[in-house]
Design an enzyme around this catalytic site. Structure first.
Site, PDB file in Angstrom:
ATOM      1  N   HIS A 167       0.818  -1.225   0.000  1.00  0.00           N
ATOM      2  CA  HIS A 167       0.000   0.000   0.000  1.00  0.00           C
ATOM      3  C   HIS A 167       0.849   1.272   0.000  1.00  0.00           C
ATOM      4  CE1 HIS A 167      -3.691  -2.208   0.498  1.00  0.00           C
ATOM      5  NE2 HIS A 167      -3.315  -2.740   1.653  1.00  0.00           N
ATOM      6  N   ASP A 203      -2.474 -10.358  -2.500  1.00  0.00           N
ATOM      7  CA  ASP A 203      -3.048  -9.925  -1.221  1.00  0.00           C
ATOM      8  C   ASP A 203      -4.545  -9.641  -1.431  1.00  0.00           C
ATOM      9  OD1 ASP A 203      -1.877  -8.495   1.583  1.00  0.00           O
ATOM     10  OD2 ASP A 203      -3.755  -7.615   0.855  1.00  0.00           O
ATOM     11  N   HIS A 205      -6.192  -7.183  -0.432  1.00  0.00           N
ATOM     12  CA  HIS A 205      -6.407  -5.762  -0.718  1.00  0.00           C
ATOM     13  C   HIS A 205      -5.622  -5.344  -1.959  1.00  0.00           C
ATOM     14  CE1 HIS A 205      -6.720  -6.316   3.737  1.00  0.00           C
ATOM     15  NE2 HIS A 205      -7.827  -5.609   3.555  1.00  0.00           N
ATOM     16  N   ASP A 292      -4.006 -12.879   3.576  1.00  0.00           N
ATOM     17  CA  ASP A 292      -5.321 -12.453   4.075  1.00  0.00           C
ATOM     18  C   ASP A 292      -6.467 -12.870   3.151  1.00  0.00           C
ATOM     19  OD1 ASP A 292      -4.378 -10.611   2.222  1.00  0.00           O
ATOM     20  OD2 ASP A 292      -4.510  -8.871   3.563  1.00  0.00           O
TER      21      ASP A 292
HETATM   22  C1  SP5 Z   1      -1.010  -5.111   3.938  1.00  0.00           C
HETATM   23  C2  SP5 Z   1      -2.477  -5.162   4.243  1.00  0.00           C
HETATM   24  O1  SP5 Z   1      -3.085  -6.218   4.153  1.00  0.00           O
HETATM   25  N1  SP5 Z   1      -3.050  -4.027   4.672  1.00  0.00           N
HETATM   26  C3  SP5 Z   1      -4.439  -3.996   4.962  1.00  0.00           C
HETATM   27  C4  SP5 Z   1      -4.887  -2.664   5.454  1.00  0.00           C
HETATM   28  C5  SP5 Z   1      -6.340  -2.693   5.761  1.00  0.00           C
HETATM   29  N2  SP5 Z   1      -6.702  -1.545   6.501  1.00  0.00           N
HETATM   30  C6  SP5 Z   1      -8.116  -1.312   6.639  1.00  0.00           C
HETATM   31  C7  SP5 Z   1      -8.732  -2.353   7.482  1.00  0.00           C
HETATM   32  C8  SP5 Z   1     -10.172  -2.074   7.728  1.00  0.00           C
HETATM   33  C9  SP5 Z   1     -10.710  -3.256   8.403  1.00  0.00           C
HETATM   34  N3  SP5 Z   1     -12.057  -3.139   8.753  1.00  0.00           N
HETATM   35  C10 SP5 Z   1     -12.501  -4.398   9.249  1.00  0.00           C
HETATM   36  C11 SP5 Z   1     -13.762  -4.246   9.977  1.00  0.00           C
HETATM   37  C12 SP5 Z   1     -13.997  -5.490  10.770  1.00  0.00           C
HETATM   38  N4  SP5 Z   1     -14.938  -5.205  11.782  1.00  0.00           N
HETATM   39 ZN    ZN Z   2      -4.121  -7.130   2.654  1.00  0.00          ZN
END
Ligand code: SP5
Ligand code: ZN
Length: 351
Positions: A167, A203, A205, A292
């Protein structure tokens, strides 16, 4: 055989809390993640575990702006000089330059640290603390070392990076990422003689930072499978119509998939990604390996099982390219060991 590059300095980035869903909640991007993967690859005996060489700052500044790197490096000292609490474990930006308006975006590097934190970040979900630079720069040196090994003739190497990197933008941190380890690995391969490098990001994301870094370049093809950003973080990049710009037109491929995607559909998208990489004619491959996509990941919605990771690794290995595997996300900490080992076993069995 696959050697792993690892630095214990990852543990110097030790966030306690993060902002999520309107609360400060326990951080998920924690040192134990890397410890679990390290123990697993050690027991699996894929090959030696080696320490990184020193950081090549020149290479980092080919993918990040020098002033951003300087900001990360000097952050904690600036925090203390600003008279902030030295016992704070986690800091968060809370103001960003507005995106719109009649005069457009004004990005100004302020004297005040709060302005700088907003200037050099894109979310409030990424804690930064006293040891973040030490860990992030060690993580980048892990990626560089693994890439140098592959540029030097090793068939594959595993960069056990932490904190993750995909990211991280040319000049902004976010998504638990500070320096873009996969981009740094790709640039290291280019500097080591590879003419064409593909970065394949699996990943959950979208790798918005990696995409942004290479968006106008035709020497690095960025391909990403990820949760549709209409539904998922990082929302503002990762859509299917983002195909590159200028000389990079046609050298960016996003394959967004719906939350809930299972292996059968995932594998189909992966096959088309790999076909595009083959058509590109890559000399080397960087894999942003986010674990993930696992069915029980606490912040993600894909449905890969332990066994599916063996299939994932098999498809990646069968691409049969010199490969740097870079560890990214994955937050079901107790499942990281089996998912990492299954992926790398599938990979090595299909070379
Ligand atoms: C490297 C990587 O996998 N970074 C991921 C960053 C994600 N950040 C935002 C996460 C928001 C998660 N919200 C989850 C809600 C669950 N209740
Ligand atoms: Zn991720």
């Amino acid at each position: 055989m696959m050697r792993t590059v690892f630095s214990p300095d990852h543990s110097l980035h030790d966030p306690q809390v993060e902002m999520a869903d309107g609360k400060l909640v326990p951080a998920v991007e924690i040192p134990r993640r890397a410890q679990m993967v390290l123990e697993a690859v050690r027991e699996a005996k894929f090959g030696d575990i080696i320490a990184p060489d020193g950081l090549d700052l020149g290479c980092i500044e080919q993918v990040h702006s020098p002033d951003y790197v300087q900001f990360l490096e000097s952050f904690w000292q600036r925090w203390l000089e600003a008279g902030r609490d030295a016992d704070v474990t986690d800091t968060f930006p809370f103001i960003w330059p507005a995106q719109g308006g009649p005069s457009g975006l004004r990005k100004i590097r302020t004297r005040h640290l709060d302005g700088l934190m907003g200037y050099y970040s894109f979310d409030a979900g990424t804690p930064m603390g006293p040891g973040t630079w030490a860990a992030a720069s060690a993580s980048a040196s892990v990626a560089q070392t693994a890439a140098r090994m592959v540029a030097g003739g090793e068939r594959q190497a595993f960069a056990l990076c932490r904190p993750p990197g995909h990211h991280a933008m040319p000049d902004a941190y976010g998504g638990y990422c500070f320096l873009n380890n996969a981009a740094i690995a790709a640039q290291t391969l280019r500097n080591g003689g590879a003419q064409k490098v593909a970065v394949l990001d699996v990943d959950y994301h979208h790798g918005n930072g990696t995409q942004a870094i290479f968006y106008d370049r035709d020497d690095v093809f960025f391909v990403s499978l990820h949760a549709d950003p209409m539904d998922e973080y990082p929302y503002f990049l990762g859509h299917g119509d983002e195909t590159g710009a200028g000389a990079g037109q046609g050298f960016n491929l996003n394959l967004p998939l719906p939350p809930g995607t299972r292996w059968e559909d995932y594998a189909q998208a992966l096959a088309s990604a790999l076909a595009r990489i083959e058509a590109f004619g890559a000399d080397a491959l960087v894999i942003s390996l986010g674990l993930d996509i696992y069915e029980r990941d606490p912040i993600s919605q894909f449905k890969l099982t332990h066994d599916d990771f063996t299939g994932l690794g098999a498809m990646l290995g069968a691409a049969n390219l010199p490969t740097v595997v870079v560890f990214e996300g994955g937050y079901a900490v107790d499942a990281l060991a089996v998912n990492a080992v299954n992926t790398l076993t599938g990979f090595l069995d299909n070379r």
